[in-house]
Each structure stands twice: as structure tokens, then as C-alpha cells.
Design a protein around this motif. Structure first.
Motif, PDB file in Angstrom:
ATOM      1  N   GLU A 132     -48.538  44.044  44.279  1.00 16.95           N
ATOM      2  CA  GLU A 132     -47.528  45.130  44.450  1.00 16.95           C
ATOM      3  C   GLU A 132     -47.027  45.042  45.560  1.00 16.95           C
ATOM      4  OE1 GLU A 132     -49.236  48.883  43.108  1.00 16.95           O
ATOM      5  OE2 GLU A 132     -50.747  48.075  41.973  1.00 16.95           O
ATOM      6  N   GLU A 145     -45.207  48.568  40.068  1.00 20.18           N
ATOM      7  CA  GLU A 145     -45.168  47.415  39.002  1.00 20.18           C
ATOM      8  C   GLU A 145     -46.102  46.340  39.642  1.00 20.18           C
ATOM      9  OE1 GLU A 145     -41.546  44.411  37.389  1.00 20.18           O
ATOM     10  OE2 GLU A 145     -40.943  46.359  38.514  1.00 20.18           O
ATOM     11  N   PHE A 174     -41.037  47.734  44.583  1.00 19.35           N
ATOM     12  CA  PHE A 174     -40.987  48.159  43.041  1.00 19.35           C
ATOM     13  C   PHE A 174     -42.412  48.780  42.951  1.00 19.35           C
ATOM     14  CE2 PHE A 174     -38.797  44.162  43.709  1.00 19.35           C
ATOM     15  CZ  PHE A 174     -37.439  44.617  43.077  1.00 19.35           C
TER      16      PHE A 174
END
Length: 360
Positions: free
Chosen positions: A217, A224, A221
Motif C-alpha cells: 500500500e 488500495e 492511493f
């Protein structure tokens, strides 16, 4: 009379004793605190996908700063900043007019040396010249060919091309600028695939291997997850940190991830089933050990008992219970600060504001 007085004394004594006992009970009830209001949850049985947590950095599959090997003035710029290029694409041309003029002279010299060599070759077969004259002509031809190849290589070096396909960065030269050997022209990065480099303590050496799945991760983002697989392990342990360096490969077809990003890396381990878990808020951590308040049903209602437990890993707000509890046991997850053994409680899960702590 004696019997009458005795009976009256027993009757009035019983009445006074009963009133006294009622008063004591009323006073005791007045001083006892009401049952504590708590939130509760049951010990759940789950399947966990354990992982090893680490931090790492994203690294380009190939990444360089395009430079020039020879000096020269920039005569052409064939790229734009941020352009995607293929291998062999012409990026920049240095002025090679003088080199090409010199090349014509070298080509003429080589042609002359070749003609002289052919004449010497015919004459030496007829034995009209010495073998040394023939060898001298052959050496002049070889020297002319070497000079020609050298000049052609110099001219080729003034054509700066992309050594591999990738994404260009910001241009660092201008048209007409004179460049010295090694001068920076533009960054070039190959973004698909990408590498993530990270380290794990040496105690996890037997838990990682090439081909193992990883999840990352990045802050760009949030929420996501990007997946990849371990592609390489360092052969040795770093003696300074006692850690194992690991490289994983990630697919990046849309070039969303960029080299240099900070990444949270999870190395996925084999799935475990039958894991007993509780919300993290149920655990009371103390120097002498972890404990929970178990809710039991007594004669007067629900009551609590403190019980020592052995905890394991933590995931998504839930704690693994290694020992001390069984599946289905109810424990206090909120409101246990002032609880004591055998205290009466009232269960009200509306006080558990965090939905994570009461999820099944």
C-alpha cells in the motif's frame, strides 16, 4: 404470668429483630452501587491470512540519467519532457559536421590504401616487389580501416538514443548548448514492472521464498492494495541490522506507481483456520499479563470474572487468543475500567461506538 411475659417477649423481640434486619438490608442496598453498564462480544472463530509487515521503497526495473559520452554542441532535440519512448529512439543529436568532413577524408585515404594494396598484391604474385613492400601496403590498409571505424563510432556517439523503452523525465539541456562528456540530458525510467525493496528480521528467513505473494500500500492511493511476488533474496544477512534484504516484482501497466515511493509491504504467509479472536478493546494489558473480564450468569443476573489470557497477533482491530478462553465465551469490550470480580453488570452494546469491535 411468667409464660405470658415470655411469649410476649418472644413476639416483640422477633418484631424488633425483623425490623432491625430490614433496616440493615435497606442501608446495605442504599450503599451498594448499581450494576455497571458494559458492552460485550463473543470469542469468534476465524480464518486468518497472516503476513509479515515491513516498509520498503519502489525501484524502477531500469532507470538511468541519459548522458553523453563525447563533447559537442546540441544541434537537435528530438524528445519532449515526460514522453514515452521505445528502445533506440533518437533523443538528441550533437553537431557532427566537422566529424563528417573528416570522415570523407578518411574514406578517401582508405580507398587509396585499398587500391595500393591490390597493386602490391598483383606485383608480389609476379615477384616484381619484395614481400616487405606488400606487408607495408597491407598495414596501411588496415590502419585506414581502423581510422574509418573510429571516426564512424565517434559520429555514432553524437546520436543519443534511448537504451531501453520507458518514460522520460524533465529535459535538462537546451538547443545550442555545449555539452561536456557525462553531461545530464534527461532521466529515463522503465515503470513496468516495478520492484519493491524491503527487509525482514533474520528470524523470518525460513518463512520467505522466491515466488511468495506480497501486498503493498502507498500513501498516494490510500486503501488500495497492489500485489506482486518475491523475485529475489539476498544470499546473506546484513551484519549491521541482522535483516534479510528482499526484492519483489509488481506489475504496473498503467504506471500509477512510481520509483521512490514509500510502501507498506505485507509478505503473505499460509492461511490459518480456527483462530480464536476478540476485539482489541477487550484486552487489559498489564505488566503481569493480559486479562479480560468474562461475563457469567449468576443467581442475581450477569456478573464478571477477571481471567488471564495469552494473546497472539493483531489484525484489523482484533486480537488472537492463544490460551485462556474458548469459542463462544462472552467478554467485556467496553466499560471495564472500574470493574471488579463478581460485580453485577448490565450488557448494552450501544455503548460500543466502533463497529469494528462488535463485528462477527
Amino acid at each position: 404470668m411468667f409464660l405470658v411475659l415470655l411469649v410476649l417477649g418472644l413476639v416483640f423481640g422477633s418484631m424488633f429483630g425483623w425490623k432491625s434486619w430490614q433496616g440493615q438490608q435497606a442501608a446495605l442496598l442504599a450503599t451498594m452501587p448499581p450494576p455497571a453498564t458494559v458492552a460485550a462480544a463473543e470469542v469468534q472463530v476465524e480464518s486468518w491470512q497472516p503476513h509479515l509487515q515491513a516498509v520498503g521503497s519502489l525501484v524502477a526495473n531500469q532507470g538511468i540519467l541519459v548522458t553523453t559520452e563525447v563533447a559537442g554542441k546540441v544541434s537537435e532535440i528530438r524528445f519532449e519532457s515526460g514522453q514515452q519512448v521505445e528502445v533506440g529512439t533518437l533523443l538528441l543529436q550533437l553537431d557532427d559536421s566537422i566529424d563528417r568532413a573528416e570522415l570523407e577524408g578518411i574514406v578517401a585515404e582508405r580507398r587509396l590504401a585499398e587500391m595500393q594494396f591490390k597493386r602490391r598484391e598483383e606485383l608480389v604474385e609476379k615477384k616484381t616487389i619484395s614481400r616487405s613492400d606488400y606487408d607495408e601496403a597491407r598495414l596501411r590498409l588496415d590502419n585506414a580501416a581502423a581510422q574509418l571505424a573510429t571516426k564512424q563510432a565517434q559520429i555514432a556517439k553524437k546520436r543519443i538514443t534511448a537504451p531501453f523503452s520507458g518514460l522520460l523525465g524533465i529535459r535538462q539541456v537546451d538547443l545550442g548548448e555545449y555539452l561536456q562528456p557525462g553531461a545530464a540530458i534527461v532521466p529515463l525510467q522503465q515503470l513496468d514492472p516495478l520492484f519493491v525493496d524491503y527487509a525482514l528480521p533474520e528470524r523470518h528467513l525460513d518463512q520467505v521464498s522466491v515466488g511468495q505473494a506480497v501486498e503493498i500500500e502507498v500513501q498516494a492511493f490510500p486503501g488500495e492494495v497492489f500485489t506482486g511476488r518475491i523475485s529475489a533474496l539476498n544470499p546473506g544477512i546484513d551484519p549491521g541490522t541482522r535483516s534479510l534484504r528482499i526484492r519483489a516484482t509488481l506489475e504496473n501497466p498503467q504506471s500509477r506507481l512510481r520509483p521512490g515511493m514509500f510502501a507498506q509491504v505485507r509478505t503473505v504467509l499460509p492461511q490459518r483456520s480456527g483462530v480464536l479472536t476478540l476485539p482489541r478493546t477487550a484486552i487489559t494489558y498489564n505488566p503481569y499479563g493480559d486479562s479480560v473480564f468474562v461475563i457469567l450468569e449468576g443467581e442475581t443476573g450477569a456478573m464478571v470474572q477477571r481471567r488471564q489470557v495469552e494473546t497472539g497477533g493483531v489484525r484489523d482491530g482484533r486480537v488472537e487468543i492463544v490460551a485462556g478462553l474458548e469459542a463462544g465465551a462472552r467478554v467485556v469490550i467496553a466499560g471495564q475500567v472500574k470493574l471488579r470480580n463478581d460485580q453485577s453488570v448490565v450488557v448494552d452494546n450501544t455503548i460500543a461506538l466502533d463497529p469494528q469491535i462488535t463485528r462477527p
